[in-house]
Design a protein around this motif. Structure first.
Motif, mmCIF file in Angstrom:
data_model
loop_
_atom_site.group_PDB
_atom_site.id
_atom_site.type_symbol
_atom_site.label_atom_id
_atom_site.label_comp_id
_atom_site.label_asym_id
_atom_site.label_seq_id
_atom_site.Cartn_x
_atom_site.Cartn_y
_atom_site.Cartn_z
ATOM 1 N N ALA A 2 12.796 -1.290 3.159
ATOM 2 C CA ALA A 2 13.273 -0.390 2.106
ATOM 3 C C ALA A 2 13.230 1.062 2.578
ATOM 4 C CB ALA A 2 12.419 -0.567 0.851
ATOM 5 N N ARG A 3 12.270 1.363 3.431
ATOM 6 C CA ARG A 3 12.181 2.722 3.967
ATOM 7 C C ARG A 3 13.179 2.961 5.080
ATOM 8 N NH1 ARG A 3 6.211 4.902 5.146
ATOM 9 N NH2 ARG A 3 7.525 6.581 5.898
ATOM 10 N N ASP B 122 0.798 -1.200 0.000
ATOM 11 C CA ASP B 122 0.000 0.000 0.000
ATOM 12 C C ASP B 122 0.850 1.279 0.000
ATOM 13 O OD1 ASP B 122 -3.030 0.383 0.986
ATOM 14 O OD2 ASP B 122 -1.705 2.041 1.550
ATOM 15 N N ALA B 123 0.313 2.335 -0.613
ATOM 16 C CA ALA B 123 1.041 3.610 -0.667
ATOM 17 C C ALA B 123 1.342 4.144 0.726
ATOM 18 C CB ALA B 123 0.222 4.637 -1.452
ATOM 19 N N MET B 124 0.435 3.943 1.644
ATOM 20 C CA MET B 124 0.649 4.436 3.003
ATOM 21 C C MET B 124 1.850 3.740 3.648
ATOM 22 S SD MET B 124 -1.292 6.823 4.068
ATOM 23 C CE MET B 124 -0.899 7.525 2.479
ATOM 24 N N ALA C 130 8.802 -3.721 2.345
ATOM 25 C CA ALA C 130 8.482 -2.307 2.146
ATOM 26 C C ALA C 130 8.992 -1.469 3.308
ATOM 27 C CB ALA C 130 6.973 -2.135 1.991
ATOM 28 N N THR D 280 4.397 2.515 2.239
ATOM 29 C CA THR D 280 5.678 2.927 1.660
ATOM 30 C C THR D 280 5.951 4.413 1.839
ATOM 31 O OG1 THR D 280 4.566 3.226 -0.462
ATOM 32 C CG2 THR D 280 5.654 1.115 -0.088
ATOM 33 N N HIS D 281 4.908 5.223 1.996
ATOM 34 C CA HIS D 281 5.156 6.663 1.967
ATOM 35 C C HIS D 281 4.635 7.495 3.128
ATOM 36 C CE1 HIS D 281 6.104 5.675 -2.245
ATOM 37 N NE2 HIS D 281 6.920 6.696 -2.143
ATOM 38 N N ALA D 282 3.761 6.950 3.947
ATOM 39 C CA ALA D 282 3.210 7.786 5.015
ATOM 40 C C ALA D 282 4.305 8.240 5.975
ATOM 41 C CB ALA D 282 2.134 7.023 5.772
#
Lengths: 342, 342
Positions: free
Chosen positions: A144-145, A115-117, A141, A119-121
């Motif tokens: 990776a962050r 989900d985008a959250m 994921a 990976t990016h929230a």
DNA sequence: CTGAAAGCGCTTACAG
DNA sequence: CTGAAAGCGCTTACAG
């Protein structure tokens, strides 16, 4: 933010002080005279200023003040599992008073793109509600962050974890069952690995589950000298337990062990359905120690984990990670609570 | 954020373009040639840049991308209520794919000072999981922030709401019971007002509950010509239903209605405990339509609300509010599902 | 104890 | 289609 019209700059101007001084009045992060502070706060009240914009403060500080909580791999399932929910409860009620926000994140399914959250929230750390199983794409994921995480129930090998002494607990239960004279014990385990489907597990093998919680609990039973006469792996829902019970009863066990209370409740229902008296004809035991008020006269023999405390510990670990600390794995005791079902 | 070392500025430099162009490559919010975009993305991959910092983007945009979800007034209670949890599930699974984060907020207790998160966390809108009851301090805190909210289950008077046609549903149930010949109906309602404690409610009065959901459901029964012979107000837990059932059975009703399925399940257990056959000796009905696999052979007669859909609608309403829209109150149908208990 | 200045990382008018 | 510039609202060294 629904950005409020008035900013700290406005407050500073109204109070007749500099922006930095006004900031200090709110943060308390530096020396400021009581008189000045009062002046600033009064001006703020006057203007209806509600305090520094958290987003701006986050940007400047380099920290979001948010802790992510990743539910177990199957979101809908996690939301039906009272244990996960109670962990979540413990986490939220710990984080909120300390000024940390709890961002709820659905884990991606095993094969799905995360989900985008996820990976990016914006977040400073995350709690991984592992349960028995966590999808690898979710973990990948997060890795990776480079987001630091604390796992609930994990092995503690890939970073800090909060876990229970499940093995010790299950050993205690195994011993209890042996004392009661049970030699034919059938077991409904949690899933053995990511994405495992419900069904029988071959017995008489020394194979060890890949999922750490499942492995530790099974180890405990075996340490007590209990070698299951039949095994079934499944999720932690009452329905799963009922299905498991129906299958396992074919082996004519004298005791049924479920790796969660919900599973055990299902086993109990299956036993009742088969016309068996509990515990006279068959014993039933679980793991978790949750409330099951609908079991009627029966109280499940079970291993009580301090669920709320584990949630609290996970939250505190996440806060520690968020501020750059290195919390250690914490292992909590479980307690054998003997009910009416063994 | 665990601020990543490399920023968009670095990426722009590596790609040999301006910062603005690099930004466009990620946001797609302006005209950019495919070649340039590829160049930027390649440079980003090279540098391990994972996309724009959400905090910085939030500050600049003036929006946080976060929707708050306020659980019912008693946090621990809400976390034990499967209906609230399923709403939450519907909300999270709707928000996440749309790039919105779900911030979980514990509501303050009726008299408590609201939590710091409630008053200060960065969010664009909030969903109020009202249940039957929401503490006034919570609502006041949200209002003071001028945070737009959508209420689940609310009356829709103080802003957009997502609600079910509970009155129609209860009327259908009342008619169903009357067709079955029931004239002595006892009712376990949800709380009548904020902070109400469990206990009997005087019957034969025309007093109307302050809590909108409780009021609407009672209205529905009355519209069907059902005037309860006894009433008991309580929370939505099985234990509450059991206690209610024990009290209500003293009035010798021929039917028991619970204002939630959990309550109704408790009523059913109390009836069984009293040695009554269901539905021969007494009928039992609920409201919600949740799964209760542990009821065994019985399937509850109930009013099915589309819980996940209501969660979705609330989430969409919140997103609309977040971008400055004015979503309307949505009312969804409920369906009478006749089980084995009436 | 207070103030002037820099800058967190980004997006968005605005020119060209 | 691309670039130079401003600025979101704040916190934090740094001087004084």
């Amino acid at each position: 933010m629904g950005r409020s019209a008035t900013t700290l700059t406005d407050v500073a101007r109204a109070a007749g002080v500099s922006l930095s001084t006004a900031s200090l009045a709110f943060s308390g992060a530096g020396p400021i005279s009581a008189a000045t502070k009062d002046k600033v706060l009064a001006a703020a009240a006057e203007l209806g200023y509600r305090g520094p914009d958290p987003v701006a403060a986050s940007l400047r500080r380099g920290r979001s003040g948010v802790i992510g909580v990743v539910m177990g791999s199957a979101v809908r399932r996690s939301f039906r599992d009272p244990v996960s929910i109670q962990f979540l409860d413990g986490i939220v009620t710990t984080l909120a008073p300390k000024g940390y926000g709890t961002l709820l994140l659905p884990a991606s399914a095993a094969d799905e793109t995360p989900d985008a959250m996820l990976t990016h929230a914006a977040m400073d750390a995350a709690v991984l509600m592992a349960g028995a199983v966590t999808s690898t794409s979710t973990i990948a994921a997060l890795r990776a962050r480079k987001l630091p995480t604390v796992q609930i129930g994990g092995a503690g090998r890939q970073g800090p974890a909060v876990r229970a002494r499940d093995k010790d607990g299950m050993r205690m239960l195994g011993e209890h069952l042996r004392e009661r004279g049970h030699t034919r014990v059938a077991v409904a385990t949690l899933p053995w690995s990511n994405g495992a489907t419900s069904g029988p597990v071959e017995v008489g093998t020394t194979r060890r589950p890949a999922a750490p919680i499942t492995a530790r609990r099974l180890d405990g039973l075996r340490e007590a000298g209990v070698e299951p006469v039949a095994m079934w792996q499944c999720g932690s829902l009452v329905e799963d337990g009922i299905a498991a019970g129906r299958a396992l009863l074919a082996e004519r066990p004298t005791a049924l062990v479920g790796f969660s209370d919900l599973i055990a409740a299902g086993l109990l229902l299956a036993a009742r359905e088969a016309g068996l008296r509990v515990p006279e004809d068959i014993a039933v035991a679980g793991f978790d120690g949750i409330d099951l008020p609908w079991l009627g006269e029966d109280t499940l023999t079970t291993l009580v984990q301090p669920i709320a405390e584990m949630g609290r510990l996970a939250a505190e670990g996440a806060i520690s990670l968020a501020v750059g600390g290195s919390p250690k794995t914490v292992t909590v005791d479980v307690e054998l609570r003997i009910g009416t079902t063994t």
